[in-house]
Design a protein around this motif. Structure first.
Motif, PDB file in Angstrom:
ATOM      1  N   GLN A 141       0.397  -1.258  -0.250  1.00 46.93           N
ATOM      2  CA  GLN A 141      -0.282   0.095   0.103  1.00 46.93           C
ATOM      3  C   GLN A 141       1.224   1.220  -0.354  1.00 46.93           C
ATOM      4  OE1 GLN A 141      -1.797   1.155   3.719  1.00 46.93           O
ATOM      5  NE2 GLN A 141      -4.321   1.549   2.137  1.00 46.93           N
ATOM      6  N   ARG A 142       2.123   1.752   1.149  1.00 41.46           N
ATOM      7  CA  ARG A 142       2.871   2.526   0.995  1.00 41.46           C
ATOM      8  C   ARG A 142       3.114   2.924  -0.465  1.00 41.46           C
ATOM      9  NH1 ARG A 142       3.180   6.335   3.306  1.00 41.46           N
ATOM     10  NH2 ARG A 142       5.892   6.197   3.481  1.00 41.46           N
ATOM     11  N   LEU A 143       4.413   1.359  -1.329  1.00 42.39           N
ATOM     12  CA  LEU A 143       4.688   1.984  -2.349  1.00 42.39           C
ATOM     13  C   LEU A 143       3.937   2.591  -3.576  1.00 42.39           C
ATOM     14  CD1 LEU A 143       6.571  -1.833  -1.980  1.00 42.39           C
ATOM     15  CD2 LEU A 143       7.670   1.020  -1.701  1.00 42.39           C
ATOM     16  N   LEU A 144       2.587   1.460  -3.692  1.00 43.33           N
ATOM     17  CA  LEU A 144       2.174   1.627  -4.489  1.00 43.33           C
ATOM     18  C   LEU A 144       1.094   3.174  -4.370  1.00 43.33           C
ATOM     19  CD1 LEU A 144      -1.155  -0.864  -4.423  1.00 43.33           C
ATOM     20  CD2 LEU A 144      -0.487   0.610  -6.427  1.00 43.33           C
ATOM     21  N   GLN A 145       1.479   3.866  -2.802  1.00 39.37           N
ATOM     22  CA  GLN A 145       1.223   5.446  -2.351  1.00 39.37           C
ATOM     23  C   GLN A 145       2.011   5.941  -3.141  1.00 39.37           C
ATOM     24  OE1 GLN A 145      -0.340   5.201   1.829  1.00 39.37           O
ATOM     25  NE2 GLN A 145      -1.599   5.355   1.661  1.00 39.37           N
ATOM     26  N   THR A 146       3.678   5.580  -3.196  1.00 38.88           N
ATOM     27  CA  THR A 146       4.431   6.188  -3.003  1.00 38.88           C
ATOM     28  C   THR A 146       4.598   6.076  -4.933  1.00 38.88           C
ATOM     29  OG1 THR A 146       5.373   5.396  -1.491  1.00 38.88           O
ATOM     30  CG2 THR A 146       6.708   6.703  -2.725  1.00 38.88           C
ATOM     31  N   GLY A 147       4.348   5.403  -5.776  1.00 40.63           N
ATOM     32  CA  GLY A 147       4.147   5.596  -6.911  1.00 40.63           C
ATOM     33  C   GLY A 147       4.500   4.590  -7.572  1.00 40.63           C
ATOM     34  N   TYR A 148       5.066   3.386  -6.762  1.00 45.43           N
ATOM     35  CA  TYR A 148       5.406   2.640  -7.769  1.00 45.43           C
ATOM     36  C   TYR A 148       3.869   1.544  -8.488  1.00 45.43           C
ATOM     37  CZ  TYR A 148      10.257   3.033  -5.529  1.00 45.43           C
ATOM     38  OH  TYR A 148      11.347   3.824  -5.297  1.00 45.43           O
ATOM     39  N   LYS A 149       4.585   0.233  -9.165  1.00 46.64           N
ATOM     40  CA  LYS A 149       3.905  -0.742  -9.130  1.00 46.64           C
ATOM     41  C   LYS A 149       3.963  -1.707  -8.457  1.00 46.64           C
ATOM     42  CE  LYS A 149       4.106  -0.744 -13.768  1.00 46.64           C
ATOM     43  NZ  LYS A 149       3.946  -1.326 -14.824  1.00 46.64           N
ATOM     44  N   ILE A 150       3.856  -2.392  -8.060  1.00 50.43           N
ATOM     45  CA  ILE A 150       3.366  -3.604  -7.129  1.00 50.43           C
ATOM     46  C   ILE A 150       3.299  -4.521  -7.959  1.00 50.43           C
ATOM     47  CG2 ILE A 150       2.871  -4.549  -5.025  1.00 50.43           C
ATOM     48  CD1 ILE A 150       4.780  -2.114  -5.099  1.00 50.43           C
ATOM     49  N   VAL A 151       3.353  -6.195  -7.826  1.00 50.48           N
ATOM     50  CA  VAL A 151       2.903  -7.159  -8.296  1.00 50.48           C
ATOM     51  C   VAL A 151       3.548  -8.322  -6.639  1.00 50.48           C
ATOM     52  CG1 VAL A 151       5.046  -7.956  -9.349  1.00 50.48           C
ATOM     53  CG2 VAL A 151       2.760  -9.010  -9.668  1.00 50.48           C
ATOM     54  N   TYR A 152       2.037  -8.675  -6.641  1.00 50.91           N
ATOM     55  CA  TYR A 152       2.096 -10.229  -5.454  1.00 50.91           C
ATOM     56  C   TYR A 152       2.399 -11.364  -6.240  1.00 50.91           C
ATOM     57  CZ  TYR A 152       0.605  -6.665  -1.803  1.00 50.91           C
ATOM     58  OH  TYR A 152       0.615  -5.245  -1.373  1.00 50.91           O
ATOM     59  N   GLY A 153       4.018 -11.543  -5.172  1.00 52.32           N
ATOM     60  CA  GLY A 153       3.965 -12.813  -5.115  1.00 52.32           C
ATOM     61  C   GLY A 153       3.183 -14.458  -4.490  1.00 52.32           C
ATOM     62  N   SER A 154       1.892 -14.950  -4.738  1.00 57.37           N
ATOM     63  CA  SER A 154       1.575 -15.820  -3.964  1.00 57.37           C
ATOM     64  C   SER A 154       1.276 -17.065  -4.615  1.00 57.37           C
ATOM     65  CB  SER A 154       0.349 -15.352  -3.943  1.00 57.37           C
ATOM     66  OG  SER A 154      -1.154 -15.799  -3.096  1.00 57.37           O
ATOM     67  N   ARG A 155       0.793 -17.732  -2.779  1.00 54.07           N
ATOM     68  CA  ARG A 155       0.624 -19.305  -3.152  1.00 54.07           C
ATOM     69  C   ARG A 155      -0.821 -19.162  -3.865  1.00 54.07           C
ATOM     70  NH1 ARG A 155       0.732 -21.367   2.699  1.00 54.07           N
ATOM     71  NH2 ARG A 155      -0.449 -18.712   2.754  1.00 54.07           N
ATOM     72  N   GLY A 191      19.447   0.281  -4.184  1.00 58.11           N
ATOM     73  CA  GLY A 191      18.278   0.157  -4.800  1.00 58.11           C
ATOM     74  C   GLY A 191      17.563  -0.141  -4.056  1.00 58.11           C
ATOM     75  N   VAL A 192      17.434  -1.021  -2.227  1.00 62.03           N
ATOM     76  CA  VAL A 192      16.676  -0.683  -1.110  1.00 62.03           C
ATOM     77  C   VAL A 192      15.972   0.221  -0.696  1.00 62.03           C
ATOM     78  CG1 VAL A 192      15.884  -1.939   0.819  1.00 62.03           C
ATOM     79  CG2 VAL A 192      17.090  -3.026  -0.845  1.00 62.03           C
ATOM     80  N   ALA A 193      17.849   1.443  -0.561  1.00 62.49           N
ATOM     81  CA  ALA A 193      17.587   2.404  -0.296  1.00 62.49           C
ATOM     82  C   ALA A 193      17.156   3.652  -0.734  1.00 62.49           C
ATOM     83  CB  ALA A 193      19.766   2.853   0.260  1.00 62.49           C
ATOM     84  N   THR A 194      16.955   3.832  -1.894  1.00 62.12           N
ATOM     85  CA  THR A 194      16.874   4.136  -2.608  1.00 62.12           C
ATOM     86  C   THR A 194      15.043   4.255  -2.404  1.00 62.12           C
ATOM     87  OG1 THR A 194      17.932   4.551  -4.610  1.00 62.12           O
ATOM     88  CG2 THR A 194      15.967   5.513  -5.195  1.00 62.12           C
ATOM     89  N   VAL A 195      14.533   3.226  -2.499  1.00 61.30           N
ATOM     90  CA  VAL A 195      13.143   2.575  -1.844  1.00 61.30           C
ATOM     91  C   VAL A 195      12.733   3.200  -0.542  1.00 61.30           C
ATOM     92  CG1 VAL A 195      11.059   0.961  -2.129  1.00 61.30           C
ATOM     93  CG2 VAL A 195      12.705   0.733  -3.574  1.00 61.30           C
ATOM     94  N   ALA A 196      13.392   3.112   0.482  1.00 60.68           N
ATOM     95  CA  ALA A 196      12.969   3.468   1.631  1.00 60.68           C
ATOM     96  C   ALA A 196      12.809   5.187   2.187  1.00 60.68           C
ATOM     97  CB  ALA A 196      14.036   2.631   2.655  1.00 60.68           C
ATOM     98  N   THR A 197      14.142   5.024   0.808  1.00 62.01           N
ATOM     99  CA  THR A 197      14.680   7.132   1.257  1.00 62.01           C
ATOM    100  C   THR A 197      12.582   7.710   0.304  1.00 62.01           C
ATOM    101  OG1 THR A 197      16.189   6.846   0.685  1.00 62.01           O
ATOM    102  CG2 THR A 197      15.277   9.274   1.142  1.00 62.01           C
ATOM    103  N   LYS A 198      12.399   6.855  -0.783  1.00 61.16           N
ATOM    104  CA  LYS A 198      10.934   7.471  -1.495  1.00 61.16           C
ATOM    105  C   LYS A 198      10.143   7.729  -0.805  1.00 61.16           C
ATOM    106  CE  LYS A 198      12.048   6.832  -6.211  1.00 61.16           C
ATOM    107  NZ  LYS A 198      12.027   6.234  -7.449  1.00 61.16           N
ATOM    108  N   LEU A 199      10.432   6.342   0.288  1.00 62.64           N
ATOM    109  CA  LEU A 199       9.011   5.575   1.216  1.00 62.64           C
ATOM    110  C   LEU A 199       8.661   7.222   2.584  1.00 62.64           C
ATOM    111  CD1 LEU A 199       8.748   2.215   1.552  1.00 62.64           C
ATOM    112  CD2 LEU A 199       7.169   3.420  -0.036  1.00 62.64           C
ATOM    113  N   GLY A 200       9.731   8.013   2.123  1.00 59.64           N
ATOM    114  CA  GLY A 200      10.232   9.241   3.482  1.00 59.64           C
ATOM    115  C   GLY A 200      10.838   8.360   4.760  1.00 59.64           C
ATOM    116  N   PHE A 201      11.671   7.442   4.857  1.00 54.92           N
ATOM    117  CA  PHE A 201      13.055   6.696   6.549  1.00 54.92           C
ATOM    118  C   PHE A 201      13.733   7.144   5.795  1.00 54.92           C
ATOM    119  CE2 PHE A 201       8.449   3.224   5.523  1.00 54.92           C
ATOM    120  CZ  PHE A 201       8.536   3.980   6.962  1.00 54.92           C
TER     121      PHE A 201
END
Ligand code: NAP
Length: 481
Positions: A48-62, A178-188
């Motif tokens: 939800q947070r990633l979508l709000q930040t502008g990313y597209k999300i695909v879930y991998g599920s059983r 790469g992970v740090a960029t995502v976290a920073t975009k989320l505001g952390f």
């Protein structure tokens, strides 16, 4: 997280048809696609947070066809298809279920980054950290440990809540970036803790329960219990045995108001005792480059908590003192004394010494409490961050010792000449406030010794790097001074 909070308008995507650029979204080409394994609490909050930040999300599920409602706009597919579609994969699954990931090794190898967000129920549950285990299962991917110190709830609230920091570690600098960029975009705020070997430390972090408060709390409880018992024995039991009088009602206010200042003063002096011990240890060893014993290190690290608890007890003492005039027992005693004097037609002379003594006692106590509050306020991170190191140490050290001096003097004034009167030593035991003066008096005397110019000079030299055991340096230093 409540499932109702998330829209159930999630898009389900068939494994073979994961589209990186869904039709009809104008900004689609710029949106980066991220993958989340697991549609549980954490996966949904993160999505939800990633979508709000502008990313597209695909879930991998059983169960891509029957999983719980997902955030609006998210896609869902099988693990294999989801893994293929994105380079960054958040593994929001408990470690116990990691085994199946081994079968996805072909899809996850290459430049794929796996973010391990997992925590355990207990410390040392497994021989290796969860992130290291994941790296062992998928050696071809770059595993980064991150986001595990946040809660699903905290993620929903975003960095406006207390959780502002994302700790991460990993062996690949590029993957961490790469992970740090995502976290920073989320505001952390991102705090890099180094290589993947730090993962265990990060996994233990959420399991901690006020570790630095444990010792001060135990001490406070132990001291309170001991002094309560001591005071009740000396006052209530002694009076009952000796005079057959029941004064147990005094437990609630009088005795509580004896114990709280005692515990407060002892704990305040215990904040300053380790510093004094450390100074004498350095003087004795003639160097500052030898490690302090572990117990001293641990003691020094919890001084702030000791001080804050001491302040709490001082507050209780102040509150209990303020209600003294409205107590039934006190009003009864004042009225009884006035009436008996009235009946006997007696007058009273003002005792100047007593007036001086009580005024000084109250005044010194108030000054001590005022400084006590100042120490407490400046220990708050928001206040201490606004102070320079010199200002902070001036308040915590110099004004701290002054606080200790005022509070100790306040207690000496309370005792006045009772120290010399044998009638106060019931059952050959000293009153509790006399016992509590031992530690603060020792601390003040030792501090005064350290302040003697000859001692202070040696200590300052040691703290600037001089060592007694190094004769070469010694002769150089002597030449320089
Ligand atoms: P959860 O609600 O139980 O969700 C876990 C998800 O893992 C399930 O929804 C399921 O997703 C998947 N899963 C369950 N059994 C599986 C199996 N046998 N094989 C493959 N996948 C399986 O747990 P959570 O609270 O989201 O926690 C997920 C991870 O985040 C854990 O490692 C946890 O330590 C970490 N974490 C959680 C929080 C938190 O506040 N919840 C905080 C920090 C870290 P599918 O049904 O879609 O396959």
């Amino acid at each position: 997280m409540s499932a109702d909070r998330l829209s159930n308008m999630s898009k389900e995507v068939k494994p073979e048809s994961v589209s990186l650029c869904p039709l009809g979204t104008a900004a689609a080409p710029e949106q980066e696609l991220l993958c989340i394994f697991g549609t549980g609490d954490f996966g949904r909050s993160l999505g939800q947070r990633l979508l709000q930040t502008g990313y597209k999300i695909v879930y991998g599920s059983r169960r891509p066809h029957s999983c719980a409602p997902l955030p609006q706009g998210a896609q869902v597919t099988s693990h294999a298809a989801a893994a293929q579609s994105a380079t960054l994969v958040f593994v929001c699954i408990h470690r116990e279920h990691y085994d199946f990931l081994e079968t996805l090794a072909p899809q996850l190898k290459g430049k794929k980054v796996l973010v391990d967000v997992s925590n355990n129920l207990k410390k040392d549950l497994y021989p290796e950290a969860n992130a290291e285990y994941l790296q062992r299962l998928i050696p071809g991917a770059h595993v980064v440990k991150a986001f595990n110190t946040l809660s699903a709830w905290g993620l929903q609230n975003g960095p406006s809540d207390a959780s502002r920091q994302v700790y991460l570690c990993g062996n690949s600098a590029e993957a961490k970036q790469g992970v740090a960029t995502v976290a920073t975009k989320l505001g952390f705020t991102v705090l890099d803790r180094g290589s993947l070997s730090a993962a265990r430390e990060l996994e233990d972090f959420p399991l901690q329960l006020f570790p630095e408060w444990r010792l001060p709390l135990r001490l406070a409880i132990g001291l309170t219990a001991f002094f309560f018992f001591y005071v009740v024995m000396r006052d209530v039991v002694y009076t009952y045995v000796g005079q057959g009088k029941d004064i147990s009602f005094r437990i609630m206010v009088s005795m509580a108001n004896k114990v709280f200042p005692i515990v407060s003063l002892i704990m305040l002096s215990l904040c300053y005792l380790p510093g004094v011990i450390a100074a004498f240890l350095q003087l004795y060893r003639g160097t500052k480059y030898k490690r302090f014993p572990d117990w001293l290190d641990r003691w020094m690290l919890c001084r702030k908590q000791l001080g804050l608890l001491a302040l709490g007890f001082a507050f209780l003492h102040v509150l209990y003192t303020l209600i003294i005039p409205i107590r039934h027992y006190v009003r009864f005693k004042i009225a009884a004394s006035t009436i008996s004097k009235f009946k006997a037609n007696q007058t009273m002379e003002l005792d100047n010494t007593l007036a001086w003594r009580t005024d000084s006692y109250f005044s010194v106590g108030i000054l001590g409490f005022g400084l006590y509050v100042l120490l407490g306020i400046t220990s708050l991170p928001s206040v201490s961050n606004a102070l320079s190191w010199r200002e902070f140490s001036f308040i915590q050290s110099k004004l701290g010792y002054l606080t200790l001096f005022f509070c100790t003097f306040h207690t000496y004034l309370y005792g006045w000449n009772k120290f010399l009167s044998p009638s106060y030593y019931k059952w050959y035991t000293p009153p509790a406030y006399m016992l509590c003066l031992v530690v603060p008096t020792v601390v003040i005397v030792l501090k005064l010794l350290i302040l003697l110019p000859c001692v202070d000079r040696s200590l300052t030299r040691i703290r600037r790097g001089w060592e007694r055991t190094d004769p070469e340096d010694d002769s150089k230093n002597l030449l320089l001074t």
